[in-house]
Every structure is written in C-alpha cells, then in structure tokens.
Design an enzyme around this catalytic site. Sequence first.
Site, PDB file in Angstrom:
ATOM      1  N   LYS A 101       0.825  -1.218   0.000  1.00 21.50           N
ATOM      2  CA  LYS A 101       0.000   0.000   0.000  1.00 21.50           C
ATOM      3  C   LYS A 101       0.866   1.278   0.000  1.00 21.50           C
ATOM      4  O   LYS A 101       2.068   1.227   0.314  1.00 21.50           O
ATOM      5  CB  LYS A 101      -0.908  -0.027   1.227  1.00 21.50           C
ATOM      6  CG  LYS A 101      -1.953  -1.149   1.179  1.00 21.50           C
ATOM      7  CD  LYS A 101      -2.897  -1.037   2.369  1.00 21.50           C
ATOM      8  CE  LYS A 101      -3.935  -2.135   2.324  1.00 21.50           C
ATOM      9  NZ  LYS A 101      -4.901  -2.012   3.440  1.00 21.50           N
ATOM     10  N   TYR A 110     -12.445  -1.282  -3.500  1.00 22.81           N
ATOM     11  CA  TYR A 110     -12.914  -1.501  -2.128  1.00 22.81           C
ATOM     12  C   TYR A 110     -14.434  -1.348  -2.006  1.00 22.81           C
ATOM     13  O   TYR A 110     -14.925  -1.077  -0.910  1.00 22.81           O
ATOM     14  CB  TYR A 110     -12.198  -0.539  -1.176  1.00 22.81           C
ATOM     15  CG  TYR A 110     -10.819  -1.039  -0.756  1.00 22.81           C
ATOM     16  CD1 TYR A 110     -10.675  -2.200   0.008  1.00 22.81           C
ATOM     17  CD2 TYR A 110      -9.672  -0.350  -1.108  1.00 22.81           C
ATOM     18  CE1 TYR A 110      -9.423  -2.658   0.403  1.00 22.81           C
ATOM     19  CE2 TYR A 110      -8.411  -0.798  -0.716  1.00 22.81           C
ATOM     20  CZ  TYR A 110      -8.300  -1.954   0.045  1.00 22.81           C
ATOM     21  OH  TYR A 110      -7.063  -2.411   0.451  1.00 22.81           O
ATOM     22  N   GLU A 146      -9.605  -9.986  -7.938  1.00 20.08           N
ATOM     23  CA  GLU A 146      -8.631  -8.930  -7.639  1.00 20.08           C
ATOM     24  C   GLU A 146      -7.423  -9.009  -8.569  1.00 20.08           C
ATOM     25  O   GLU A 146      -6.861  -7.995  -8.963  1.00 20.08           O
ATOM     26  CB  GLU A 146      -8.221  -9.019  -6.159  1.00 20.08           C
ATOM     27  CG  GLU A 146      -9.395  -8.691  -5.248  1.00 20.08           C
ATOM     28  CD  GLU A 146      -9.047  -8.615  -3.768  1.00 20.08           C
ATOM     29  OE1 GLU A 146      -7.902  -8.949  -3.387  1.00 20.08           O
ATOM     30  OE2 GLU A 146      -9.922  -8.203  -2.996  1.00 20.08           O
ATOM     31  N   ASN A 195      -1.822  -0.149   7.021  1.00 23.75           N
ATOM     32  CA  ASN A 195      -1.348  -1.470   7.452  1.00 23.75           C
ATOM     33  C   ASN A 195      -0.476  -2.163   6.391  1.00 23.75           C
ATOM     34  O   ASN A 195      -0.328  -3.374   6.381  1.00 23.75           O
ATOM     35  CB  ASN A 195      -2.524  -2.340   7.902  1.00 23.75           C
ATOM     36  CG  ASN A 195      -3.522  -2.607   6.799  1.00 23.75           C
ATOM     37  OD1 ASN A 195      -3.369  -2.107   5.681  1.00 23.75           O
ATOM     38  ND2 ASN A 195      -4.550  -3.391   7.078  1.00 23.75           N
ATOM     39  N   HIS A 239      -2.329  -5.340   1.491  1.00 21.15           N
ATOM     40  CA  HIS A 239      -3.667  -5.926   1.328  1.00 21.15           C
ATOM     41  C   HIS A 239      -3.460  -7.320   0.766  1.00 21.15           C
ATOM     42  O   HIS A 239      -2.557  -7.532  -0.046  1.00 21.15           O
ATOM     43  CB  HIS A 239      -4.502  -5.098   0.336  1.00 21.15           C
ATOM     44  CG  HIS A 239      -5.728  -5.842  -0.132  1.00 21.15           C
ATOM     45  ND1 HIS A 239      -6.882  -5.871   0.602  1.00 21.15           N
ATOM     46  CD2 HIS A 239      -5.933  -6.625  -1.221  1.00 21.15           C
ATOM     47  CE1 HIS A 239      -7.773  -6.636  -0.036  1.00 21.15           C
ATOM     48  NE2 HIS A 239      -7.222  -7.105  -1.134  1.00 21.15           N
TER      49      HIS A 239
HETATM   50  P1  CMP Z   1      -7.441  -4.361   3.865  1.00 15.60           P
HETATM   51  O1  CMP Z   1      -7.084  -5.734   4.262  1.00 15.60           O
HETATM   52  O2  CMP Z   1      -6.853  -3.797   2.636  1.00 15.60           O
HETATM   53  O3  CMP Z   1      -9.041  -4.265   3.759  1.00 15.60           O
HETATM   54  C1  CMP Z   1      -9.773  -3.094   4.030  1.00 15.60           C
HETATM   55  C2  CMP Z   1      -8.922  -1.973   4.535  1.00 15.60           C
HETATM   56  O4  CMP Z   1      -9.608  -0.932   5.185  1.00 15.60           O
HETATM   57  C3  CMP Z   1      -7.984  -2.492   5.621  1.00 15.60           C
HETATM   58  O5  CMP Z   1      -7.030  -3.364   5.074  1.00 15.60           O
HETATM   59  C4  CMP Z   1      -7.455  -1.183   6.197  1.00 15.60           C
HETATM   60  O6  CMP Z   1      -6.429  -0.609   5.413  1.00 15.60           O
HETATM   61  C5  CMP Z   1      -8.699  -0.268   6.078  1.00 15.60           C
HETATM   62  N1  CMP Z   1      -9.356  -0.004   7.342  1.00 15.60           N
HETATM   63  C6  CMP Z   1      -9.428   1.211   7.937  1.00 15.60           C
HETATM   64  N2  CMP Z   1     -10.104   1.153   9.086  1.00 15.60           N
HETATM   65  C7  CMP Z   1     -10.495  -0.127   9.260  1.00 15.60           C
HETATM   66  C8  CMP Z   1     -11.236  -0.808  10.270  1.00 15.60           C
HETATM   67  N3  CMP Z   1     -11.707  -0.177  11.342  1.00 15.60           N
HETATM   68  N4  CMP Z   1     -11.414  -2.130  10.115  1.00 15.60           N
HETATM   69  C9  CMP Z   1     -10.947  -2.785   9.016  1.00 15.60           C
HETATM   70  N5  CMP Z   1     -10.247  -2.174   8.023  1.00 15.60           N
HETATM   71  C10 CMP Z   1     -10.013  -0.867   8.147  1.00 15.60           C
END
Ligand code: CMP
Length: 137
Positions: A9, A49, A126, A112, A115
């Site tokens: 990311k 998303y 995807e 984070n 993904h």
């Molecule tokens: P990802 O696994 O890419 O899937 C959805 C993304 O939303 C997640 O990682 C985070 O980057 C983002 N995100 C932000 N806030 C939250 C939350 N409270 N719970 C889950 N995903 C979140």
Amino acid sequence: MEQTLVIIKPDAVKRKLIGKILQRYERAEFTIRAIKIIQLSENRAKEFYSVHQEKPFYNDLVAFMASGPCVPLIIEAEDAVMRNRELMGATNYKEAKEGTIRREFATSIQENCVHGSDSAENSHKEIRFFFTESELV
Ligand code: CMP
C-alpha cells in the site's frame, strides 16, 4: 498451486518498504508471478474496495489508497490465500502475531502496509482488476 493478490500500500511505498516486504514473500517461498507500480485514481480505489462502501472508514480508505503509488503483485504457492493472510497478520496490527508483516511494519489499522485477497474467489477478481493475462509469467 494457488495464486493470490497482494498490494503493497501507499504507506509502505512512501516509507521505502517495498524491498523488505518482497523479501518476506520470497523468504516464505512464494513465487512472484507479476508485479507493477501504479497510482490508483479515487474512482479505481472506490471500485476496488466497493465491498466496504457502507463502512465508516470507506472514504478515508479510498483517499489513502489513491494518495500515492502502490505495488500490486501476484504471488503463487500452495494455499497461497491462507498462507498470505498468515504472513500479513491481522488487519489491526496491534492484534497481529509477532513476525507478521503488519506487526512489524504497520502504523495504524488503515495504514497497514499490505492488502491480501480474503478468499480464492476474490483472489481471481482482484488479480483481474490489476493484471491482464499477458502480464503474468
Ligand atoms: P485491507 O485488508 O486492505 O481491507 C480493508 C482496509 O480498510 C484495511 O485493510 C485497512 O487498510 C482499512 N481499514 C481502515 N479502518 C479499518 C477498520 N476499522 N477495520 C478494518 N479495516 C479498516
């Protein structure tokens, strides 16, 4: 053999973690089948998303994913979807196990670093979102 999609990311790209994250996948014996560096438009990030569109974090997530370059890649291994989820660790890095990518590198639930597709079915969708057949080796 199974394939799955990973995105390094924008937070991780900005922090120059591409190499360290790729090394984790290679060390864990995943084969990298395709890789590119791109910047998502807000519309493409919204589309990617869209399953989260009702969530309170959706708008912030879209802005974050469009905020800079990211690195989608296709990785391959036996049980790649599940093994990738183990290697990434929990979405919330504070809950991620020691030794996982998110535990080591993430700075917030949103930022984070990686993904990963959550099922074999989604991994197909995807992969197709980012790559054409001719981009796979
Ligand atoms: P990802 O696994 O890419 O899937 C959805 C993304 O939303 C997640 O990682 C985070 O980057 C983002 N995100 C932000 N806030 C939250 C939350 N409270 N719970 C889950 N995903 C979140």
